[in-house]
Design a protein around this motif. Structure first.
Motif, PDB file in Angstrom:
ATOM      1  N   MET A  99       0.875  -1.002  -0.222  1.00 42.57           N
ATOM      2  CA  MET A  99      -0.153   0.153   0.054  1.00 42.57           C
ATOM      3  C   MET A  99       0.820   1.519   0.090  1.00 42.57           C
ATOM      4  O   MET A  99       0.404   2.278  -0.725  1.00 42.57           O
ATOM      5  N   ASP A 100       1.940   1.244   0.779  1.00 43.62           N
ATOM      6  CA  ASP A 100       2.871   2.533   0.880  1.00 43.62           C
ATOM      7  C   ASP A 100       3.379   2.662  -0.796  1.00 43.62           C
ATOM      8  O   ASP A 100       3.542   3.830  -0.802  1.00 43.62           O
ATOM      9  N   ALA A 101       3.812   1.620  -1.254  1.00 47.18           N
ATOM     10  CA  ALA A 101       4.219   1.769  -2.584  1.00 47.18           C
ATOM     11  C   ALA A 101       3.393   2.462  -3.471  1.00 47.18           C
ATOM     12  O   ALA A 101       3.670   3.142  -4.289  1.00 47.18           O
ATOM     13  N   ILE A 102       2.004   1.909  -3.344  1.00 51.40           N
ATOM     14  CA  ILE A 102       1.180   2.348  -4.353  1.00 51.40           C
ATOM     15  C   ILE A 102       0.913   3.949  -4.037  1.00 51.40           C
ATOM     16  O   ILE A 102       0.588   4.798  -5.038  1.00 51.40           O
ATOM     17  N   ILE A 103       0.743   4.312  -2.810  1.00 55.47           N
ATOM     18  CA  ILE A 103       0.524   5.595  -2.502  1.00 55.47           C
ATOM     19  C   ILE A 103       1.765   6.644  -2.919  1.00 55.47           C
ATOM     20  O   ILE A 103       1.494   7.615  -3.624  1.00 55.47           O
ATOM     21  N   LEU A 104       2.916   6.131  -2.808  1.00 56.72           N
ATOM     22  CA  LEU A 104       4.120   6.877  -3.136  1.00 56.72           C
ATOM     23  C   LEU A 104       3.905   6.934  -4.881  1.00 56.72           C
ATOM     24  O   LEU A 104       4.301   8.088  -5.325  1.00 56.72           O
TER      25      LEU A 104
END
Length: 343
Positions: A1-6
């Protein structure tokens, strides 16, 4: 999820630049019917307006400072910016630090003037010429402008820092409940996205809610009828060319701290921006903005390590693949008017 948001944040950052440049391109094509391949050069000139303004604020003179001594005990000669003499040291340093945002006030009249000169001096002679002629002459103009910048500013990128208050990064992770430093993003890139949203909103509001804008939109739909009503639509379209040049220039100004200005940065964005215009729909302002952000996000996701490991180099061609698919299935683009580019 953090990679997607970034990656979404990265995509919005890239998409902001694509959308602003494509918006100006679409304004010119929609009003004047001109395919302006010099528009990327206007983006570049805007960035160098920020460089020029920063240098102007740093103009200095030499004084003898009795409080500083060299190793022999002699007073030192120091360079003092003229702006210190005018506003004082503290205020002068603050103005120099905020040179990039303040250069907007310098850039707007400069870019409008350049837009008027381009339109009246060259482009008006190609209104009724084929698009191929327009592309050739404006692309040649872009090369000339690029070489002029190279002659005066050199070939190397010129660092143009953002204000010190925006030097750090914002911790999205901590705000959204993730671990600290999981999702961090530079403040200035967030400022650039917000600035782009304001400019895009201002352009749409101007066209939608002002009498001038309503006449321009009517002229875009039926130029001859508006002319028969006694309105000098050509004059209004010339003003719109100046506004489009200012939009491109402002995009370049605020992008200067993100990518140090260099003489070929306009060409780097030009082709991608035209792809954005084609995907969004030739002459469609909402389409240009929508396609800019969508393609920016798509390019960002294509740059992820997992994707590149599966399809090496896809980040370099993904936008062009999308453009090919759109042209094959919907030649007028996502939001283009029926009949445009479909003959």
């Amino acid at each position: 999820m953090d990679a997607i948001i970034l990656q979404i944040l990265n995509g919005l950052d890239k998409g902001s630049a694509y959308a602003l440049i494509a918006l100006g391109l679409t304004l010119i094509f929609g009003t004047l019917g001109v395919v302006n391949f010099a528009h990327g050069a206007l983006f570049m000139i805007g960035a160098f307006c920020a460089v020029t303004f920063s240098k102007m604020l740093s103009f200095s003179h030499t004084i003898i400072d009795e409080t500083q001594k060299d190793f022999l005990g002699n007073p030192l000669k120091v360079e003092v910016p003229y702006i210190h003499d005018i506003f004082g040291v503290a205020t002068g340093d603050a103005i120099i630090d905020w040179a990039v945002p303040l250069s907007i006030l310098f850039t707007i009249p400069v870019m409008i003037a350049i837009g008027f000169i381009m339109e009246r001096g060259l482009i008006k002679h190609f209104y009724k010429r084929p698009h191929a002629d327009q592309i050739l002459v404006t692309f040649g103009l872009a090369i000339v402008l690029q070489e002029v910048i190279k002659y005066f500013y050199g070939a190397n990128p010129i660092p143009t820092p953002a204000p010190a208050v925006f030097a750090g990064s914002f911790d999205f992770g901590a705000m959204m409940g993730f671990d600290a430093n999981t999702i961090i993003y530079p403040y200035w890139r967030l400022v650039y996205f917000a600035f782009s949203a304001v400019i895009i909103g201002a352009v749409f509001a101007f066209l939608q809610f002002t009498t001038f804008g309503m006449v321009v939109r009517a002229g875009m739909a039926d130029r001859e009828t508006v002319g028969l009503l006694g309105i000098n639509i050509d004059k209004r379209f010339t003003i719109m060319f100046g506004i489009a040049a200012a939009v491109a220039g402002l995009a370049g100004v605020m992008y200067a701290p993100i990518n140090s200005p260099n003489y070929h940065m306009g060409m780097d964005f030009l082709v991608l921006s035209f792809v954005v215009v084609v995907v969004g729909g030739m002459g469609s302002l909402p389409g240009a903005v929508l396609a800019g952000f969508l393609l920016g996000i798509l390019e960002s996701f294509a740059s992820m390590a997992a994707v590149l490991e599966f399809i090496p180099g896809i980040n370099q061609i993904i936008i062009y693949l999308v453009a090919i698919i759109i042209l094959l299935t919907r030649p007028r683009g996502l939001m283009g008017r029926k009949g445009v580019m479909e003959e």
